[in-house]
Scaffold this motif. Structure first.
Motif, PDB file in Angstrom:
ATOM      1  N   ASP A 185       4.759   6.224 -13.752  1.00  0.00           N
ATOM      2  CA  ASP A 185       4.645   7.088 -12.572  1.00  0.00           C
ATOM      3  C   ASP A 185       5.468   8.364 -12.750  1.00  0.00           C
ATOM      4  OD1 ASP A 185       3.024   5.261 -11.286  1.00  0.00           O
ATOM      5  OD2 ASP A 185       4.513   4.649  -9.801  1.00  0.00           O
ATOM      6  N   GLU A 186       6.731   8.190 -13.109  1.00  0.00           N
ATOM      7  CA  GLU A 186       7.629   9.335 -13.259  1.00  0.00           C
ATOM      8  C   GLU A 186       7.176  10.273 -14.369  1.00  0.00           C
ATOM      9  OE1 GLU A 186      11.759   7.100 -11.822  1.00  0.00           O
ATOM     10  OE2 GLU A 186      11.358   7.427 -13.955  1.00  0.00           O
ATOM     11  N   SER A 187       6.737   9.703 -15.463  1.00  0.00           N
ATOM     12  CA  SER A 187       6.390  10.513 -16.629  1.00  0.00           C
ATOM     13  C   SER A 187       5.091  11.285 -16.441  1.00  0.00           C
ATOM     14  CB  SER A 187       6.294   9.632 -17.874  1.00  0.00           C
ATOM     15  OG  SER A 187       7.546   9.028 -18.147  1.00  0.00           O
ATOM     16  N   LEU A 188       4.133  10.680 -15.754  1.00  0.00           N
ATOM     17  CA  LEU A 188       2.838  11.336 -15.561  1.00  0.00           C
ATOM     18  C   LEU A 188       2.745  12.078 -14.229  1.00  0.00           C
ATOM     19  CD1 LEU A 188       0.344   8.665 -16.955  1.00  0.00           C
ATOM     20  CD2 LEU A 188       1.319  10.665 -18.109  1.00  0.00           C
ATOM     21  N   GLY A 189       3.760  11.923 -13.376  1.00  0.00           N
ATOM     22  CA  GLY A 189       3.723  12.605 -12.085  1.00  0.00           C
ATOM     23  C   GLY A 189       2.665  12.052 -11.155  1.00  0.00           C
ATOM     24  N   ILE A 190       2.463  10.742 -11.210  1.00  0.00           N
ATOM     25  CA  ILE A 190       1.460  10.089 -10.371  1.00  0.00           C
ATOM     26  C   ILE A 190       2.095   8.888  -9.693  1.00  0.00           C
ATOM     27  CG2 ILE A 190      -0.473  10.789 -11.847  1.00  0.00           C
ATOM     28  CD1 ILE A 190      -0.406   7.909 -12.984  1.00  0.00           C
ATOM     29  N   ARG A 191       1.290   8.181  -8.904  1.00  0.00           N
ATOM     30  CA  ARG A 191       1.704   6.896  -8.354  1.00  0.00           C
ATOM     31  C   ARG A 191       0.562   5.917  -8.633  1.00  0.00           C
ATOM     32  NH1 ARG A 191       4.108   7.316  -2.390  1.00  0.00           N
ATOM     33  NH2 ARG A 191       1.944   7.914  -1.959  1.00  0.00           N
ATOM     34  N   LEU A 192       0.826   4.969  -9.516  1.00  0.00           N
ATOM     35  CA  LEU A 192      -0.220   4.014  -9.868  1.00  0.00           C
ATOM     36  C   LEU A 192      -0.713   3.246  -8.647  1.00  0.00           C
ATOM     37  CD1 LEU A 192       1.092   2.634 -13.272  1.00  0.00           C
ATOM     38  CD2 LEU A 192      -0.934   4.039 -12.892  1.00  0.00           C
ATOM     39  N   ARG A 193       0.138   3.053  -7.662  1.00  0.00           N
ATOM     40  CA  ARG A 193      -0.298   2.325  -6.470  1.00  0.00           C
ATOM     41  C   ARG A 193      -1.386   3.099  -5.741  1.00  0.00           C
ATOM     42  NH1 ARG A 193       4.873   2.702  -2.306  1.00  0.00           N
ATOM     43  NH2 ARG A 193       4.694   4.919  -1.820  1.00  0.00           N
ATOM     44  N   ASP A 194      -1.351   4.435  -5.829  1.00  0.00           N
ATOM     45  CA  ASP A 194      -2.398   5.238  -5.205  1.00  0.00           C
ATOM     46  C   ASP A 194      -3.722   5.111  -5.953  1.00  0.00           C
ATOM     47  OD1 ASP A 194      -0.572   6.086  -3.324  1.00  0.00           O
ATOM     48  OD2 ASP A 194      -0.169   8.009  -4.325  1.00  0.00           O
ATOM     49  N   LEU A 195      -3.628   4.648  -7.215  1.00  0.00           N
ATOM     50  CA  LEU A 195      -4.845   4.436  -8.013  1.00  0.00           C
ATOM     51  C   LEU A 195      -5.302   2.982  -7.968  1.00  0.00           C
ATOM     52  CD1 LEU A 195      -3.944   6.597 -11.154  1.00  0.00           C
ATOM     53  CD2 LEU A 195      -5.179   7.281  -9.093  1.00  0.00           C
ATOM     54  N   GLY A 196      -4.621   2.174  -7.151  1.00  0.00           N
ATOM     55  CA  GLY A 196      -5.054   0.796  -6.949  1.00  0.00           C
ATOM     56  C   GLY A 196      -4.274  -0.262  -7.684  1.00  0.00           C
ATOM     57  N   TYR A 197      -3.232   0.150  -8.441  1.00  0.00           N
ATOM     58  CA  TYR A 197      -2.454  -0.826  -9.213  1.00  0.00           C
ATOM     59  C   TYR A 197      -1.127  -1.123  -8.540  1.00  0.00           C
ATOM     60  CZ  TYR A 197       0.326  -3.024 -12.834  1.00  0.00           C
ATOM     61  OH  TYR A 197       1.122  -3.899 -13.521  1.00  0.00           O
ATOM     62  N   GLN A 198      -0.761  -2.401  -8.522  1.00  0.00           N
ATOM     63  CA  GLN A 198       0.579  -2.813  -8.116  1.00  0.00           C
ATOM     64  C   GLN A 198       1.048  -3.908  -9.074  1.00  0.00           C
ATOM     65  OE1 GLN A 198       2.704  -1.464  -6.416  1.00  0.00           O
ATOM     66  NE2 GLN A 198       2.122  -0.878  -4.357  1.00  0.00           N
ATOM     67  N   PHE A 199       2.292  -3.817  -9.465  1.00  0.00           N
ATOM     68  CA  PHE A 199       2.838  -4.729 -10.463  1.00  0.00           C
ATOM     69  C   PHE A 199       2.816  -6.190 -10.031  1.00  0.00           C
ATOM     70  CE2 PHE A 199       6.348  -3.364  -7.788  1.00  0.00           C
ATOM     71  CZ  PHE A 199       7.037  -4.539  -7.530  1.00  0.00           C
ATOM     72  N   TYR A 200       2.744  -6.448  -8.719  1.00  0.00           N
ATOM     73  CA  TYR A 200       2.784  -7.829  -8.230  1.00  0.00           C
ATOM     74  C   TYR A 200       1.398  -8.427  -8.026  1.00  0.00           C
ATOM     75  CZ  TYR A 200       2.434  -5.092  -3.902  1.00  0.00           C
ATOM     76  OH  TYR A 200       2.053  -4.185  -2.946  1.00  0.00           O
ATOM     77  N   PHE A 201       0.337  -7.679  -8.327  1.00  0.00           N
ATOM     78  CA  PHE A 201      -1.012  -8.228  -8.221  1.00  0.00           C
ATOM     79  C   PHE A 201      -1.189  -9.381  -9.217  1.00  0.00           C
ATOM     80  CE2 PHE A 201      -3.207  -4.034  -6.742  1.00  0.00           C
ATOM     81  CZ  PHE A 201      -2.723  -4.233  -5.465  1.00  0.00           C
ATOM     82  N   PRO A 202      -2.117 -10.314  -8.964  1.00  0.00           N
ATOM     83  CA  PRO A 202      -2.458 -11.328  -9.967  1.00  0.00           C
ATOM     84  C   PRO A 202      -2.991 -10.657 -11.241  1.00  0.00           C
ATOM     85  CG  PRO A 202      -3.376 -11.896  -7.817  1.00  0.00           C
ATOM     86  CD  PRO A 202      -2.866 -10.486  -7.705  1.00  0.00           C
ATOM     87  N   GLU A 203      -2.856 -11.348 -12.357  1.00  0.00           N
ATOM     88  CA  GLU A 203      -3.231 -10.736 -13.641  1.00  0.00           C
ATOM     89  C   GLU A 203      -4.691 -10.275 -13.667  1.00  0.00           C
ATOM     90  OE1 GLU A 203      -3.586 -11.732 -18.407  1.00  0.00           O
ATOM     91  OE2 GLU A 203      -2.345 -13.006 -17.138  1.00  0.00           O
ATOM     92  N   LYS A 204      -5.583 -11.058 -13.135  1.00  0.00           N
ATOM     93  CA  LYS A 204      -6.992 -10.672 -13.151  1.00  0.00           C
ATOM     94  C   LYS A 204      -7.208  -9.352 -12.426  1.00  0.00           C
ATOM     95  CE  LYS A 204     -11.624 -12.392 -12.018  1.00  0.00           C
ATOM     96  NZ  LYS A 204     -12.401 -13.532 -11.445  1.00  0.00           N
ATOM     97  N   GLN A 205      -6.532  -9.169 -11.303  1.00  0.00           N
ATOM     98  CA  GLN A 205      -6.668  -7.931 -10.547  1.00  0.00           C
ATOM     99  C   GLN A 205      -5.990  -6.772 -11.277  1.00  0.00           C
ATOM    100  OE1 GLN A 205      -5.357  -8.320  -6.515  1.00  0.00           O
ATOM    101  NE2 GLN A 205      -5.990  -6.248  -5.912  1.00  0.00           N
ATOM    102  N   ARG A 206      -4.830  -7.025 -11.862  1.00  0.00           N
ATOM    103  CA  ARG A 206      -4.151  -5.984 -12.634  1.00  0.00           C
ATOM    104  C   ARG A 206      -5.037  -5.507 -13.776  1.00  0.00           C
ATOM    105  NH1 ARG A 206       0.147  -9.817 -12.698  1.00  0.00           N
ATOM    106  NH2 ARG A 206       0.114  -9.902 -14.987  1.00  0.00           N
TER     107      ARG A 206
END
Length: 199
Positions: free
Chosen positions: A153-174
């Protein structure tokens, strides 16, 4: 003098390799969701860390070099008495000829994976991105996934959560989300010059 510095560090004066802290206090300690310098001043030839395939100061900069390259330089610079257990090296380095940095992301030692993420993001995010996305999908440690998400997020200047990703999602969803957004992330990373991945 610059000559004395170069003689001691075996790196050109003013280079990153000539800075005392990079060798004696590398970034191998987690603090506030990023890697910070260890407060333990130690020798970069530390036998236990090298034998265990944990982050050493040399390969945190030379991520693309194998451990035998590192050991060869340490012996050349500091004397043949710098010996390491061949048994430990064979046990802990599945590929003695492969680059150490990317392999650290597969380490069973989760602090090693954290340190590797920080170093790979800082040195060449575009080259490391496929492996870092693998961490977001496959790493079994939730803290490692959170840490990697934050660094990207910091390096690319984005927020992955805004793109649908969260680190706590189940693996299949990730996995499904990363597969979908991978091309966009690769395009953003390609615009980052090597050495400009970390803030």
């Amino acid at each position: 003098t610059d000559t004395a510095v170069a003689a001691h560090t075996h790196h050109a004066a003013g280079s990153t390799g000539s800075q005392c802290m990079n060798c004696h206090m590398p970034k191998i300690t987690e603090g506030l969701e990023r890697m910070v310098r260890t407060h333990r001043i130690f020798n970069p030839t530390d036998r236990s860390m090298i034998e265990a395939n944990q982050p050493n100061a040399c390969n945190l900069c030379h991520l693309d070099k194998p451990i035998d390259w590192t050991i060869g330089h340490l012996r050349e610079w500091y004397g043949p008495e710098h010996k390491y257990s061949e048994r430990a090296l064979l046990q802990n380095y599945p590929n003695r000829t492969g680059p150490v940095g990317p392999a650290w992301l597969q380490s069973p030692h989760h602090p090693t994976r954290l340190a590797a993420t920080e170093a790979l993001v800082a040195h060449d995010l575009a080259a490391a991105l496929p492996r870092l996305l693998g961490v977001l999908v496959e790493d079994s440690n939730i803290i490692n996934r959170q840490f990697t998400q934050k660094r990207i997020d910091e390096s690319l200047g984005i927020r992955l959560r805004d793109l649908g990703y969260q680190f706590y999602f189940p693996e299949k969803q990730r996995r499904a989300v990363i597969q979908q957004i991978r091309p966009r992330l690769a395009g953003l990373a390609a615009k980052k010059p090597a050495g400009q991945g970390a803030n």
